[in-house]
Design a protein around this motif. Structure first.
Motif, PDB file in Angstrom:
ATOM      1  N   ASN A 125      52.817 -21.084 -49.080  1.00 15.13           N
ATOM      2  CA  ASN A 125      53.673 -20.083 -49.322  1.00 15.13           C
ATOM      3  C   ASN A 125      52.691 -18.695 -49.660  1.00 15.13           C
ATOM      4  N   GLY A 126      52.292 -19.114 -50.881  1.00  9.77           N
ATOM      5  CA  GLY A 126      50.720 -18.099 -51.846  1.00  9.77           C
ATOM      6  C   GLY A 126      49.566 -18.072 -50.726  1.00  9.77           C
ATOM      7  N   GLY A 127      49.695 -18.424 -49.444  1.00  3.49           N
ATOM      8  CA  GLY A 127      48.429 -18.661 -48.660  1.00  3.49           C
ATOM      9  C   GLY A 127      48.436 -18.345 -47.368  1.00  3.49           C
ATOM     10  N   VAL A 128      48.198 -19.439 -47.090  1.00  2.80           N
ATOM     11  CA  VAL A 128      48.159 -18.849 -45.096  1.00  2.80           C
ATOM     12  C   VAL A 128      49.701 -17.684 -44.577  1.00  2.80           C
ATOM     13  N   GLU A 133      52.124 -12.984 -43.618  1.00  2.40           N
ATOM     14  CA  GLU A 133      52.894 -11.146 -43.517  1.00  2.40           C
ATOM     15  C   GLU A 133      52.467 -10.383 -43.897  1.00  2.40           C
ATOM     16  N   SER A 134      51.384 -10.126 -45.008  1.00  2.00           N
ATOM     17  CA  SER A 134      50.835  -9.282 -44.772  1.00  2.00           C
ATOM     18  C   SER A 134      49.332  -8.770 -43.381  1.00  2.00           C
ATOM     19  N   ALA A 135      49.333  -9.749 -42.305  1.00  3.60           N
ATOM     20  CA  ALA A 135      48.856  -9.326 -41.147  1.00  3.60           C
ATOM     21  C   ALA A 135      50.184  -8.524 -40.565  1.00  3.60           C
ATOM     22  N   VAL A 136      51.861  -9.070 -41.042  1.00  3.78           N
ATOM     23  CA  VAL A 136      52.528  -8.349 -39.981  1.00  3.78           C
ATOM     24  C   VAL A 136      52.536  -7.017 -40.161  1.00  3.78           C
ATOM     25  N   TYR A 182      58.890 -20.329 -39.048  1.00  5.07           N
ATOM     26  CA  TYR A 182      57.955 -19.402 -37.346  1.00  5.07           C
ATOM     27  C   TYR A 182      58.232 -18.228 -38.434  1.00  5.07           C
ATOM     28  N   LYS A 183      57.512 -17.308 -37.205  1.00  5.38           N
ATOM     29  CA  LYS A 183      58.043 -15.985 -36.977  1.00  5.38           C
ATOM     30  C   LYS A 183      57.650 -15.618 -35.881  1.00  5.38           C
TER      31      LYS A 183
END
Length: 257
Positions: A125-128, A133-136, A182-183
């Motif tokens: 959650n605090g890592g990958v 989420e930021s990259a999206v 998943y996303k």
């Protein structure tokens, strides 16, 4: 609900399922499929555009007012409080608050208990996951919309994976922990009449555990995630465009679309 929205998966029905769309005024925020038996949204789908990002984090943990509190896990009074080895389970957002941080009403709705699930904090959650989420958000088209679906799975279709149950510190119910997150993402190109003429998709699939390394290593096709989850994503694309777009496994190809 407008079934023509590009972010929406095919609708499913079930006695334990609750589907709803949330709004800020006339603007739609997100739609989710909530499973009352697992206390989890199996998918949360939304359009992502630049005007709703760029604000600050304002935490407002709350029960979803559209459901009985007994149908939710009480994580509005505090987090799960359950250790997982050297870390803990965090209240993992399916729709990140940062995706709606520039709209107070929309951001508040991301803090509903139905948008939160137990997710390993350190190294996930605090890592990958946070990096993904930021990259999206960096992939929002300058003149259009990015379509996002984020969800969880307890077992792959046909699987027999063990499901861990935890007892949150502020609830007496046993809460099942998702085995997978998943996303899936969609970009489109349109003609002068606003009709979709081409599209690109990509998916990401993770076990609910600690990670090191880049999120890009976990890119898979939307087709693959459909096989694992049983859901049919981006069904409102023209069929031929959907079939071609959902085979992509490359994050870099999606970025360059």
């Amino acid at each position: 609900m407008n079934r023509g929205w590009l972010e929406l998966p095919a609708q499913v029905s079930g006695s334990n399922h609750f589907v709803n769309t949330y709004y800020a005024g006339k603007d739609r925020n997100y739609t989710h499929l909530y499973d009352k038996s697992t206390f989890a949204s199996l998918w949360t789908a939304y359009p992502l555009y630049s005007s709703t990002i760029g604000g600050t984090r304002e935490e407002s943990w709350a029960p979803n007012p559209s459901l009985k509190e007994s149908e939710q896990i009480n994580i509005w009074e505090g987090s799960y409080g359950v250790n997982y080895g050297s870390t803990i389970y965090a209240r993992g957002h399916l729709m990140p608050d940062a995706d709606r941080s520039n709209n107070a009403t929309m951001q508040e709705q991301t803090y509903y208990a139905t948008n939160l699930v137990p997710q390993v904090q350190d190294g996930f959650n605090g890592g990958v996951w946070n990096s993904l989420e930021s990259a999206v958000r960096s992939e929002i088209p300058s003149s259009d919309t990015l379509y996002v679906v984020t969800g969880v799975a307890f077992r792959k279709v046909g699987g027999s994976e063990n499901i861990t149950y935890i007892k949150p510190q502020h609830d007496t119910k046993q809460c099942p922990v998702p085995n997978y997150f998943y996303k899936v993402l969609l970009k489109v190109k349109r003609n002068s009449n606003k009709a979709v003429i081409s599209a690109s998709t990509v998916g990401f699939w993770f076990e609910n555990k600690q990670y090191s390394g880049s999120y890009s290593s976990f890119a898979v096709s939307v087709d693959q995630i459909e096989q694992w989850t049983g859901f049919d994503f981006f069904v409102n694309l023209p069929d031929s465009i959907e079939a071609s777009a959902e085979t992509n496994t490359s994050w870099s190809s999606f970025q360059s679309f």
